[in-house]
Write a protein that holds these residues in place. Structure first.
Motif, mmCIF file in Angstrom:
data_model
loop_
_atom_site.group_PDB
_atom_site.id
_atom_site.type_symbol
_atom_site.label_atom_id
_atom_site.label_comp_id
_atom_site.label_asym_id
_atom_site.label_seq_id
_atom_site.Cartn_x
_atom_site.Cartn_y
_atom_site.Cartn_z
ATOM 1 N N ASP A 62 1.079 -1.056 0.815
ATOM 2 C CA ASP A 62 0.156 -0.020 -0.054
ATOM 3 C C ASP A 62 0.763 1.204 -0.105
ATOM 4 O O ASP A 62 0.407 2.469 -0.233
ATOM 5 C CB ASP A 62 -0.799 -0.173 1.221
ATOM 6 N N GLN A 89 1.394 -1.313 -4.998
ATOM 7 C CA GLN A 89 -0.382 -2.087 -5.145
ATOM 8 C C GLN A 89 -0.499 -2.479 -6.398
ATOM 9 O O GLN A 89 -1.480 -3.102 -6.675
ATOM 10 C CB GLN A 89 -0.349 -0.024 -5.489
ATOM 11 N N ASN A 90 -0.021 -1.897 -7.590
ATOM 12 C CA ASN A 90 -0.118 -2.515 -8.970
ATOM 13 C C ASN A 90 0.134 -4.210 -9.256
ATOM 14 O O ASN A 90 -1.147 -5.027 -9.147
ATOM 15 C CB ASN A 90 1.075 -2.142 -10.147
ATOM 16 N N THR A 107 3.387 1.973 -1.870
ATOM 17 C CA THR A 107 4.164 2.756 -3.431
ATOM 18 C C THR A 107 3.343 1.900 -4.540
ATOM 19 O O THR A 107 2.430 1.312 -4.290
ATOM 20 C CB THR A 107 5.533 1.209 -3.335
ATOM 21 N N GLU A 108 3.808 2.917 -5.586
ATOM 22 C CA GLU A 108 2.658 2.354 -6.776
ATOM 23 C C GLU A 108 2.709 1.077 -7.020
ATOM 24 O O GLU A 108 2.178 0.261 -7.689
ATOM 25 C CB GLU A 108 2.261 3.897 -8.103
#
Length: 180
Positions: free
Chosen positions: A56, A62-63, A58-59
């Motif tokens: 949750d 999350q991906n 970092t981008e």
């Protein structure tokens, strides 16, 4: 004579590891339904805390989180039931490593590749069936063929990997070396 003793010693050590892993499997199956459920819930919470904290923040995380969740939901027979998925991963992993240890033990003992596969498969299948029978007699636990199927998937994945690596190594040994 010395090679024979060393081979026996290593074969014995790996056999002890196999029995140790079987003891761990037996011990886990001996837990009553409540204790087993609590262990799974604790593992699930630890995974959630650690995974969610990283994913949750970092981008990329999350991906990765959404990708993994979609993959697990797609391939797991339990869909998004993380509790059961974690239990299945535990079954799969334990039998993956049991089959690997058995294969290595038989390799050190000098058994042919086909017999290593057959013996490892039969021992894992027999132990999975025994384990489910044993578990059916523990309070609050049930015996399911689904667990045996997951156990066998771990076994087959391990033995398939061993077969491929063994065949590759055999092909390397059989090729004549070229001198430069």
């Amino acid at each position: 004579m010395k090679n024979r003793k060393i081979r026996f010693l290593f074969s014995f050590l790996f056999a002890v590891c196999c029995v140790g892993l079987m003891f761990i499997i037996y011990t886990l199956s001996s837990e009553d339904g409540y204790a087993s459920g609590q262990r799974s819930a604790n593992v699930q919470e630890i995974i959630k805390e650690n995974v969610h904290e990283y994913m949750d923040s970092t981008e990329i995380g999350q991906n990765l989180h959404y990708g993994l969740q979609s993959l697990i939901e797609a391939i797991s027979p339990d869909g998004d039931n993380w509790y059961q998925t974690i239990r299945d991963i535990a079954h799969f992993s334990l039998y993956f490593f049991l089959a690997l240890l058995l294969y290595i033990t038989f390799s050190i003992a000098g058994i042919s590749r086909l017999w290593k596969i057959i013996l490892s498969l039969l021992i894992c299948l027999g132990y999975a069936l025994f384990d489910e029978f044993h578990q059916s007699m523990v309070i609050g636990r049930i015996s399911t063929m689904d667990d045996v199927i997951v156990d066998m998937c771990g076994t087959l994945m391990s033995l398939g990997l061993c077969w491929v690596i063994s065949a590759f190594c055999a092909s390397l040994r059989s090729k004549p070396r070229q001198r430069l």
